[in-house]
Scaffold this motif. Sequence first.
Motif, short mmCIF file in Angstrom:
data_model
loop_
_atom_site.label_atom_id
_atom_site.label_comp_id
_atom_site.label_asym_id
_atom_site.label_seq_id
_atom_site.Cartn_x
_atom_site.Cartn_y
_atom_site.Cartn_z
N ASP A 207 0.83 -1.21 0.00
CA ASP A 207 0.00 0.00 0.00
C ASP A 207 0.87 1.26 0.00
OD1 ASP A 207 -2.29 -1.54 0.03
OD2 ASP A 207 -2.61 -1.37 2.20
N GLU A 210 2.57 1.84 -3.38
CA GLU A 210 1.66 2.36 -4.41
C GLU A 210 1.72 3.88 -4.45
OE1 GLU A 210 -2.28 0.74 -5.39
OE2 GLU A 210 -1.99 -0.58 -3.66
N GLY A 213 4.59 5.30 -6.64
CA GLY A 213 4.54 5.14 -8.09
C GLY A 213 4.61 6.43 -8.89
N ARG A 355 0.18 -3.23 -9.13
CA ARG A 355 -0.20 -2.14 -8.23
C ARG A 355 0.85 -1.04 -8.15
NH1 ARG A 355 -1.68 -5.29 -2.77
NH2 ARG A 355 -1.70 -3.13 -1.98
N ILE A 356 2.10 -1.41 -7.99
CA ILE A 356 3.14 -0.42 -7.70
C ILE A 356 3.66 0.22 -8.98
CG2 ILE A 356 5.42 -0.09 -6.65
CD1 ILE A 356 4.69 -2.61 -4.89
N LYS A 358 2.23 0.33 -11.94
CA LYS A 358 1.19 0.66 -12.93
C LYS A 358 1.38 2.10 -13.40
CE LYS A 358 -2.18 2.08 -9.42
NZ LYS A 358 -3.48 1.78 -8.80
#
Length: 361
Positions: A207, A210, A213, A355-356, A358
Amino acid sequence: MMRKTFRRLLPALACAWLAATLPTRPALADDPVRLTVMAYGVDTFNDKYTRTVIRPFEALHPNIKVSYYAVRDSRNAMSVLRSQRLAPQVDIVILDPPSARQAQLERLIAPMDPKRVPNAAELGPMGRELGYWALPAMLDSLTLVYAKAAFPQPPRSWREMWDAKYRGKIAIATSQTVNGSMIALTLLANRLAGAPDNSSNFERGFDYLEKLGPNALTWTPRPNQYWLVAQKQALLAVGWNSRSQSQMDLLTGYGTTVPAEGTIAVPIMIARVADRPNGDQAQAFINYSLGAQAQQAFSEAMYYAPSNQMAKVSEAARARIPLLSPDIAGRLIPVNWAGMTAQHFARLRAAWLTRIMKPAS
């Protein structure tokens, strides 16, 4: 007639008898034993390892010749070991701990005899989880790389990378599988997010990553993250001490630091390959490589911390190896590298790719 024939044959018979009674030896008795070491071939690792470890070993053992087989990383080394499973051509391999553990499970490596590797008694506790299947050859640590033009003083926290003012200015080297930086950064993010150290649950770290990113300039820095920071294309990057110090000998404009929250260390393992002849000579080489003299020489050349606690590293080199600082060594985030399983890697890969890493929306 028969007497003349016998007299003509007598010299030949005498020579044959003499040859039969002389002691014999194998035709290749004078040939040296040949070993092959497979290890990294980046940042002059191979050249420096050959100069500081292999050549001095050969000088002490003139009947043994050692060749170096260079690979990019542990994943490539595992591919070679698997492809040669039925007819191995490598005697000694240097690997990261998860790869060494997998090589043990697949019986690609063989355990060493403690009596033939007495220098193992001088090794520290880090990287000893696999016993004599694989021993720690050197230690590296995660480092924060920063552009000196942007930071008059080294950043004091890893959280700097999450600051919105560095949007598009962070370089992190990842892969489509999972590399050491991705594992280490996940565990670091877990700590920054308040999760307990060495937790097998990475969700808090995922989390938190993310949120990093949007600040990423690239996940695949070319030629590497150190060059990008030196050129001020990136202002911060995640690196490893050995590579960052080696690159610093060629590049200017960047520095490295270990922020207040601590760092992650990784032992680099050495093992002997299974089903190879000359196992005694291979273990003699491993033993020499773990000795204080070889450890000191390679640490001073490549800026890995020695795994041998008796190695006397020069003050100039110590200043460039964070793990040799008691303060930094006391702030290590514990990691069970050898305990990383295929399930861990699957979860890490899925989170990083979906997730990370993207694309920013």
